[in-house]
Design a protein around this motif. Sequence first.
Motif, PDB file in Angstrom:
ATOM      1  N   THR A   1       4.168   2.368  10.208  1.00 27.50           N
ATOM      2  CA  THR A   1       4.168   3.822  10.322  1.00 27.50           C
ATOM      3  C   THR A   1       3.271   4.383   9.231  1.00 27.50           C
ATOM      4  O   THR A   1       3.235   3.864   8.115  1.00 27.50           O
ATOM      5  CB  THR A   1       5.586   4.413  10.161  1.00 27.50           C
ATOM      6  OG1 THR A   1       6.090   4.092   8.861  1.00 27.50           O
ATOM      7  CG2 THR A   1       6.528   3.870  11.211  1.00 27.50           C
ATOM      8  N   VAL A   2       2.521   5.413   9.568  1.00 24.06           N
ATOM      9  CA  VAL A   2       1.638   6.076   8.606  1.00 24.06           C
ATOM     10  C   VAL A   2       1.966   7.556   8.617  1.00 24.06           C
ATOM     11  O   VAL A   2       1.970   8.189   9.669  1.00 24.06           O
ATOM     12  CB  VAL A   2       0.157   5.859   8.955  1.00 24.06           C
ATOM     13  CG1 VAL A   2      -0.734   6.546   7.922  1.00 24.06           C
ATOM     14  CG2 VAL A   2      -0.169   4.373   9.030  1.00 24.06           C
ATOM     15  N   GLN A   3       2.252   8.101   7.437  1.00 22.54           N
ATOM     16  CA  GLN A   3       2.607   9.509   7.319  1.00 22.54           C
ATOM     17  C   GLN A   3       1.732  10.179   6.268  1.00 22.54           C
ATOM     18  O   GLN A   3       1.267   9.516   5.336  1.00 22.54           O
ATOM     19  CB  GLN A   3       4.074   9.648   6.915  1.00 22.54           C
ATOM     20  CG  GLN A   3       5.068   9.017   7.867  1.00 22.54           C
ATOM     21  CD  GLN A   3       6.498   9.224   7.416  1.00 22.54           C
ATOM     22  OE1 GLN A   3       6.878  10.310   7.005  1.00 22.54           O
ATOM     23  NE2 GLN A   3       7.301   8.177   7.488  1.00 22.54           N
ATOM     24  N   PRO A   4       1.497  11.470   6.420  1.00 22.65           N
ATOM     25  CA  PRO A   4       0.770  12.185   5.368  1.00 22.65           C
ATOM     26  C   PRO A   4       1.618  12.293   4.114  1.00 22.65           C
ATOM     27  O   PRO A   4       2.848  12.396   4.187  1.00 22.65           O
ATOM     28  CB  PRO A   4       0.509  13.567   5.994  1.00 22.65           C
ATOM     29  CG  PRO A   4       1.597  13.727   7.010  1.00 22.65           C
ATOM     30  CD  PRO A   4       1.880  12.347   7.540  1.00 22.65           C
TER      31      PRO A   4
ATOM     32  N   ALA B   1      -2.926  12.024   0.578  1.00 22.19           N
ATOM     33  CA  ALA B   1      -2.923  10.574   0.766  1.00 22.19           C
ATOM     34  C   ALA B   1      -2.227  10.239   2.074  1.00 22.19           C
ATOM     35  O   ALA B   1      -1.510  11.061   2.648  1.00 22.19           O
ATOM     36  CB  ALA B   1      -2.221   9.888  -0.401  1.00 22.19           C
ATOM     37  N   PHE B   2      -2.472   9.021   2.551  1.00 20.40           N
ATOM     38  CA  PHE B   2      -1.685   8.453   3.637  1.00 20.40           C
ATOM     39  C   PHE B   2      -0.694   7.483   3.015  1.00 20.40           C
ATOM     40  O   PHE B   2      -1.045   6.738   2.101  1.00 20.40           O
ATOM     41  CB  PHE B   2      -2.565   7.679   4.631  1.00 20.40           C
ATOM     42  CG  PHE B   2      -3.627   8.503   5.292  1.00 20.40           C
ATOM     43  CD1 PHE B   2      -3.302   9.439   6.263  1.00 20.40           C
ATOM     44  CD2 PHE B   2      -4.961   8.339   4.958  1.00 20.40           C
ATOM     45  CE1 PHE B   2      -4.289  10.190   6.881  1.00 20.40           C
ATOM     46  CE2 PHE B   2      -5.952   9.083   5.573  1.00 20.40           C
ATOM     47  CZ  PHE B   2      -5.613  10.017   6.539  1.00 20.40           C
TER      48      PHE B   2
ATOM     49  N   SER C   1       1.548   4.344   4.095  1.00 23.49           N
ATOM     50  CA  SER C   1       1.757   3.372   5.163  1.00 23.49           C
ATOM     51  C   SER C   1       2.913   2.449   4.804  1.00 23.49           C
ATOM     52  O   SER C   1       2.936   1.868   3.715  1.00 23.49           O
ATOM     53  CB  SER C   1       0.481   2.541   5.363  1.00 23.49           C
ATOM     54  OG  SER C   1       0.761   1.329   6.039  1.00 23.49           O
TER      55      SER C   1
ATOM     56  N   THR D   1      -0.214   3.347  -0.555  1.00 23.99           N
ATOM     57  CA  THR D   1      -0.657   4.730  -0.719  1.00 23.99           C
ATOM     58  C   THR D   1      -2.170   4.718  -0.653  1.00 23.99           C
ATOM     59  O   THR D   1      -2.832   4.135  -1.513  1.00 23.99           O
ATOM     60  CB  THR D   1      -0.178   5.310  -2.060  1.00 23.99           C
ATOM     61  OG1 THR D   1       1.255   5.249  -2.121  1.00 23.99           O
ATOM     62  CG2 THR D   1      -0.624   6.761  -2.207  1.00 23.99           C
TER      63      THR D   1
ATOM     64  N   GLY E   1      -6.609   9.730   0.580  1.00 21.34           N
ATOM     65  CA  GLY E   1      -7.146  10.420   1.738  1.00 21.34           C
ATOM     66  C   GLY E   1      -8.574  10.899   1.569  1.00 21.34           C
ATOM     67  O   GLY E   1      -9.276  11.109   2.561  1.00 21.34           O
TER      68      GLY E   1
ATOM     69  N   GLU F   1     -10.272   6.992   5.893  1.00 20.22           N
ATOM     70  CA  GLU F   1      -9.787   7.659   7.094  1.00 20.22           C
ATOM     71  C   GLU F   1      -9.147   6.606   7.995  1.00 20.22           C
ATOM     72  O   GLU F   1      -9.387   5.407   7.832  1.00 20.22           O
ATOM     73  CB  GLU F   1     -10.921   8.357   7.840  1.00 20.22           C
ATOM     74  CG  GLU F   1     -11.975   7.412   8.366  1.00 20.22           C
ATOM     75  CD  GLU F   1     -13.144   8.135   9.002  1.00 20.22           C
ATOM     76  OE1 GLU F   1     -13.962   7.458   9.638  1.00 20.22           O
ATOM     77  OE2 GLU F   1     -13.242   9.359   8.861  1.00 20.22           O
ATOM     78  N   ILE F   2      -8.332   7.029   8.909  1.00 19.86           N
ATOM     79  CA  ILE F   2      -7.676   6.118   9.838  1.00 19.86           C
ATOM     80  C   ILE F   2      -8.334   6.273  11.199  1.00 19.86           C
ATOM     81  O   ILE F   2      -8.517   7.389  11.683  1.00 19.86           O
ATOM     82  CB  ILE F   2      -6.172   6.392   9.921  1.00 19.86           C
ATOM     83  CG1 ILE F   2      -5.528   6.047   8.579  1.00 19.86           C
ATOM     84  CG2 ILE F   2      -5.528   5.591  11.037  1.00 19.86           C
ATOM     85  CD1 ILE F   2      -4.057   6.353   8.522  1.00 19.86           C
TER      86      ILE F   2
END
Length: 242
Positions: free
Chosen positions: A174-177, A196-197, A199, A217, A220, A224-225
Amino acid sequence: MPRTPKYQSIVADLATKIRGGELPPGSALPPQKVLCTDYGVTLATLRQALRQLQDEGLLSQQAGRGTFVAEPKAAYRLDSLRGFAEDLRAQGQTVSTQILGQDLREPPAWVSARLGDLAQALRLERLRLVAGRPAVHQESWIADTGLSGADLSGTSLYAALADRGVAVHRAAETVQPGALTDATAELLKQPVGTPAFVSDRVTYGLDDTPLVFDRATILGTVMEIRIERTLSGLSVQWSRRD
């Protein structure tokens, strides 16, 4: 034949100069009034072109300072079962790793929730540098404690597991802001609160036993993803966050 809009001509010209190296990363564009004169367009037309180039990641407009050529971003792909360093090296990026910590510990509750109840696990803390710049802080918890003395600075964790006869089968991620905390900001040399992202990845063996839990971490402003979708390829599911 349809006429090319003026702003698209500006986009094409500046993009060619940026990608060709005539305008290197970090360089400032001339003031907008000068660009309007050079291209023979209104300020509104110029700004439309600059917005598109910013959306494409080629320019960065900084309030009060001007418009600059953006630093290229490395891409972290979600459609492959590889580690961070392998992903980036496959794109031609120069990646180095600093080991910040490597020791056996009793896992905290938030790790045990992913790996199960373990008396001890190997905690591996790493800093990933892309082209010499800190880009990723990674904290890994590994159920296989036999890697406690291994040199993992230049070796993929997955490869190290394979060398011990442990096969990696799949991973759930899972990747969250998020934003940099005091600790991660210091390590990544950025202000606290920088985007940051975050994960979280659990990697499983052939028998679906959890092998590794990673929390990364990802800065950002550097990365990029990217996701590629095909009819028979990656499936992306969106879930609601309560």
